[in-house]
Design an enzyme around this catalytic site. Structure first.
Site, PDB file in Angstrom:
ATOM      1  N   GLU A  44       2.293  22.969   2.672  1.00 62.25           N
ATOM      2  CA  GLU A  44       1.263  22.842   3.697  1.00 62.25           C
ATOM      3  C   GLU A  44       1.878  22.330   5.001  1.00 62.25           C
ATOM      4  OE1 GLU A  44      -3.260  20.938   4.014  1.00 62.25           O
ATOM      5  OE2 GLU A  44      -1.897  20.299   2.421  1.00 62.25           O
ATOM      6  N   LYS A 113      -7.847  26.305   6.752  1.00 65.20           N
ATOM      7  CA  LYS A 113      -8.284  25.507   5.613  1.00 65.20           C
ATOM      8  C   LYS A 113      -9.790  25.280   5.685  1.00 65.20           C
ATOM      9  CE  LYS A 113      -6.747  21.436   3.000  1.00 65.20           C
ATOM     10  NZ  LYS A 113      -5.766  20.320   2.974  1.00 65.20           N
ATOM     11  N   CYS A 175      -4.270  23.320  -0.790  1.00 66.32           N
ATOM     12  CA  CYS A 175      -4.234  21.959  -1.316  1.00 66.32           C
ATOM     13  C   CYS A 175      -5.581  21.449  -1.809  1.00 66.32           C
ATOM     14  CB  CYS A 175      -3.645  21.021  -0.268  1.00 66.32           C
ATOM     15  SG  CYS A 175      -3.125  19.422  -0.955  1.00 66.32           S
ATOM     16  N   PRO A 358      17.107  -9.829   0.540  1.00 66.42           N
ATOM     17  CA  PRO A 358      17.114 -11.230   0.090  1.00 66.42           C
ATOM     18  C   PRO A 358      16.869 -11.245  -1.425  1.00 66.42           C
ATOM     19  CG  PRO A 358      15.679 -10.915   1.998  1.00 66.42           C
ATOM     20  CD  PRO A 358      16.003  -9.561   1.478  1.00 66.42           C
ATOM     21  N   SER A 360      16.347 -13.210  -4.643  1.00 64.66           N
ATOM     22  CA  SER A 360      15.924 -14.571  -4.967  1.00 64.66           C
ATOM     23  C   SER A 360      16.242 -15.002  -6.377  1.00 64.66           C
ATOM     24  CB  SER A 360      14.406 -14.684  -4.748  1.00 64.66           C
ATOM     25  OG  SER A 360      13.720 -13.925  -5.731  1.00 64.66           O
ATOM     26  N   GLY A 361      16.544 -14.038  -7.247  1.00 62.05           N
ATOM     27  CA  GLY A 361      16.698 -14.366  -8.659  1.00 62.05           C
ATOM     28  C   GLY A 361      15.410 -14.198  -9.435  1.00 62.05           C
ATOM     29  N   ILE A 363      11.830 -11.678 -10.418  1.00 62.66           N
ATOM     30  CA  ILE A 363      11.698 -10.316 -10.929  1.00 62.66           C
ATOM     31  C   ILE A 363      11.358  -9.312  -9.831  1.00 62.66           C
ATOM     32  CG2 ILE A 363       9.237 -10.395 -11.506  1.00 62.66           C
ATOM     33  CD1 ILE A 363      10.123  -9.012 -14.194  1.00 62.66           C
ATOM     34  N   SER A 365      12.361  -9.207  -6.443  1.00 61.29           N
ATOM     35  CA  SER A 365      13.576  -8.763  -5.745  1.00 61.29           C
ATOM     36  C   SER A 365      14.541  -8.089  -6.717  1.00 61.29           C
ATOM     37  CB  SER A 365      14.253  -9.936  -5.027  1.00 61.29           C
ATOM     38  OG  SER A 365      14.673 -10.927  -5.940  1.00 61.29           O
TER      39      SER A 365
END
Length: 715
Positions: A44, A113, A175, A358, A360-361, A363, A365
């Site tokens: 489209e 359309k 569509c 960054p 962070s440690g 889940i 990031s």
């Protein structure tokens, strides 16, 4: 036998990239012809790109689209083949989203359309008007330079079909028309149309593809026909990822389809079929009776034969389905692949040198980093397969000269060149998160930096103390809520400042040129709840997980642990989600996200879907949850949870106006300005709504003794 070869395609178009879009269109036509196809269908609005948004209101966009169509009309590629091409057209001072069907240097039909996508991510009625005259056409007078190319003054514009020289009929739907209850393909099939094309700009969303596939199969299962579905692929300049999956379907059976996730610029799907199979499928008595009563469509002819003049040539067999059963990616695989493909497009098209995260440690990031790792794996796979566009883009962003022999075939080595991570710790950070961040960066191959920000935090805090003579303290040290929040936000906002500093200068420090794009890591549920600091390290250039729930992210990390052979990911799953912005108190309890939010991430996902997808206000949300959770939670407890969610959502709604653009993945995405069109200043106490909830809660019996509140099923 009446054998025809047809082609549909998926293109990596880019909004307003007229030259690049033209090259990809011509390439797809060339590939289709090489495979013997005499009909080619594209996505489209493929000439300007689907995601032009308000640029569709500019005359330039239509003018440049005509200029590109002029190039295609005169090309060698477009000879002896019928091409269905998408572009915007202004007719009688009104904008239309159109398909232009061309053959041998002529325009056969312009089909506007008729039904617009205008909810969720789509705003087509803002830019286009639907064609409201079914089975009618008007004359469209072509621009002067197009008249010189085609030798035509005017062409038919409207709802019609196309008759080929070998007496086959082609119909067009666009569509959204496939998704409407009374789709055009129904009337066209009853009018004898054998081949129906559908050109789409359909985006990826978790768990969505099956709906699209079933509708496409159903389109020809009842009334027979050959259906060619084309779709855009990749990021075209917005937050949507278009996931290809173009397909050719005959009488409800998928003959061939394209990939859902790949880095290919052009992908063409072809099939050779016997049109007699369509006629045979349509011999049922009820279908014939309805067809005899069906109104007719106008038909306009072309001198192209779809059988290429070889209608009875023996030895050409119907294409067999390479996928006998339609396969779907799991949501975990979709998370690994969709955002990764989008990130690659964004990186190469922004012409920057890499990403900065960054790390962070935690889940979130971790999930962002793992998606970048998946991107690097896809790049390595494409380079190994000889994808020249991927190789060229990788060489440019890594600073390699054009004539270099460098190939990005090692994901970890490539990551070290383009992916930079940084652990920004303070005195409140733990050794565990610092180690997890370092180990994950090493597993991925990222260039990792580890630093402490205590000096910067103290300096900012010192400015306040110097001016006011007051020394703010954390709550665990006897400070007020205001002090506690301000001290946390100092750390969070400084991480954003430090992050952008390193993103701009790390390449320079490594002896390289250019800058990095900063990645954010706020998930969809935290954004919905407002559990983030405005302008902290959640403020970034793009956010690959901003449309994904915490629940799905955990499942993705569990999947990636095995699929990517990264055992370090297990430690992220086992850790308690924590911002680590306050000192550990006397009870040694870690700061917990879910405790601070006052709700679980599973509950947030439920609230999000009810609010956005099922369009619930506070009262109707409560009514639904009483039914869903009533066997485990008391009515009053459910009321407390619902009111708490709506209150926190309301007072934090202003944060949604500054959300980092994120890859759209979830139907209840809270991206305020583009998707979730609701106010950001609410009467947050919802006095009328909450009073009705309280009254209903008081009147309902408490059935929660059956299970106990700790066993509420909320996912």
């Amino acid at each position: 036998m009446h054998l025809v070869t047809v082609a549909t395609c998926q293109l990596r178009q880019w909004a307003l990239d007229f030259d690049g879009n033209c090259k990809r269109i011509l390439a797809s036509i060339g590939i289709a012809k090489e495979r013997g196809a005499t009909l080619r269908v594209g996505p489209e609005l493929e000439i300007p790109g689907y995601g032009c948004l308000d640029h569709f209101l500019e005359g330039d966009t239509e003018q440049h689209s005509w200029e590109v169509l002029g190039v295609i009309l005169q090309s060698e590629e477009a000879k002896d083949i019928v091409c269905d091409i998408g572009m915007p057209i202004v007719h009688k001072s009104t904008n239309y989203n159109c398909r232009v069907v061309i053959a041998n240097g002529k325009i056969v039909l312009i089909r506007p359309k008729m039904w617009m996508a205008n909810d969720g991510n789509y705003r087509e009625l803002r830019h286009f008007t639907p064609w409201g005259k079914p089975r009618q056409t008007e004359d469209y007078y072509l621009p002067d330079f197009i008249q010189e190319i085609t030798g035509q003054e005017a062409v038919p514009f409207g709802d019609a079909t196309i008759k080929t020289a070998d007496r086959l009929t082609i119909g067009v739907e666009l569509c959204e028309e496939l998704f409407t209850p009374n789709s055009p393909h129904i009337g066209m099939a009853l009018d004898g149309v054998e081949i129906i094309t559908n050109s789409s700009g359909s985006h990826h969303e978790l768990r969505k593809l099956n709906r699209r596939v079933e509708l496409i199969k159903e389109a020809t299962m009842k009334s027979g026909g050959l259906y060619l579905y084309a779709n855009q692929q990749g990021c075209d300049g917005e937050r949507l990822y278009y996931d290809g999956s173009s397909m050719i379907v005959l009488n409800g059976k998928i003959l061939a389809r394209g990939s859902q996730f790949s880095l290919n610029e052009v992908e063409v799907v072809t099939a050779t079929i016997d049109i007699g199979a369509v006629h045979a499928h349509r011999t049922t008595s009820s279908r014939r009776m309805q067809a005899a009563e069906a109104p007719s469509y106008p038909r306009f002819g072309t001198d192209v034969r779809l059988d290429g003049g070889r209608g009875m040539r023996p030895g050409v067999m119907e294409t067999k389905a390479p996928y006998p059963d339609m396969t779907y990616h799991t949501p975990e695989e979709e998370i690994a692949l969709g955002p990764a493909c989008w990130l690659w497009d964004y990186l190469r098209r922004s012409r920057t040198q890499g990403y900065f995260l960054p790390l962070s440690g935690g889940i979130d990031s971790c999930a962002t980093a793992t998606i970048v790792h998946s991107m690097c794996r896809l790049v390595a796979k494409a380079a190994t397969e000889g994808n020249q566009q991927v190789i060229a883009d990788a060489r440019r962003m890594t600073g390699e000269p054009d004539d270099s022999s460098y190939l990005p075939v090692d994901p970890r080595e490539f990551a070290n060149r383009i992916f930079h991570t940084c652990y920004m710790g303070t005195e409140n950070s733990s050794a565990e998160t610092r180690k997890r961040a370092k180990d994950l960066a090493e597993a991925i191959g990222a260039y990792h930096v580890d630093l402490n920000m205590d000096t910067a935090v103290s300096a900012v805090k010192g400015i306040f103390t110097l001016i006011t003579g007051k020394n703010p303290r954390f709550a665990v040290h006897g400070g007020s809520n205001a002090e506690n929040l301000a001290l946390q936000n100092i750390q969070a906002r400084l991480r954003m400042v430090v992050g952008y500093l390193f993103a701009q200068l790390l390449p320079w420090a490594r002896g390289k040129q250019g800058g990095l794009l900063v990645l954010g890591s706020a998930n969809v549920d935290e954004s919905l709840r407002g559990y983030l600091t405005k302008y902290d390290c959640s403020s970034a250039d793009v956010n690959p997980i901003g449309g994904i729930s915490k629940t799905d992210l955990k499942r993705f990390i569990a999947y990636a642990e095995g699929e990517f052979e990264m055992p370090i990911l297990r430690s992220f799953l086992d850790a308690i989600p924590s911002a680590e912005l306050i000192p550990i108190g006397e009870d040694n309890a870690v700061q917990s996200d879910e405790v601070e939010m006052g709700m679980t991430y599973d509950e947030l996902s439920v609230f999000g879907r009810l609010r956005k997808v099922e369009k619930c206000g506070p009262f109707s949300m409560y009514g639904k949850l009483v039914q869903e959770w009533g066997n485990a939670l008391a009515p009053a407890e459910i009321a407390r949870k619902v009111k708490h969610f709506w209150f926190m959502h309301a007072i934090n709604r202003h944060k949604m106006t500054t959300l980092t653009p994120s890859v759209h993945m979830e139907s209840y995405s809270p991206d305020d300005n583009r998707f979730d069109l609701r106010p950001f200043l609410y009467p947050s106490r919802f006095e009328h709504q909450f009073s009705k909830i309280d009254a209903l809660a008081a009147a309902l019996p408490d059935m929660s003794t059956q299970a106990g509140p700790d066993k509420a099923k909320v996912d």
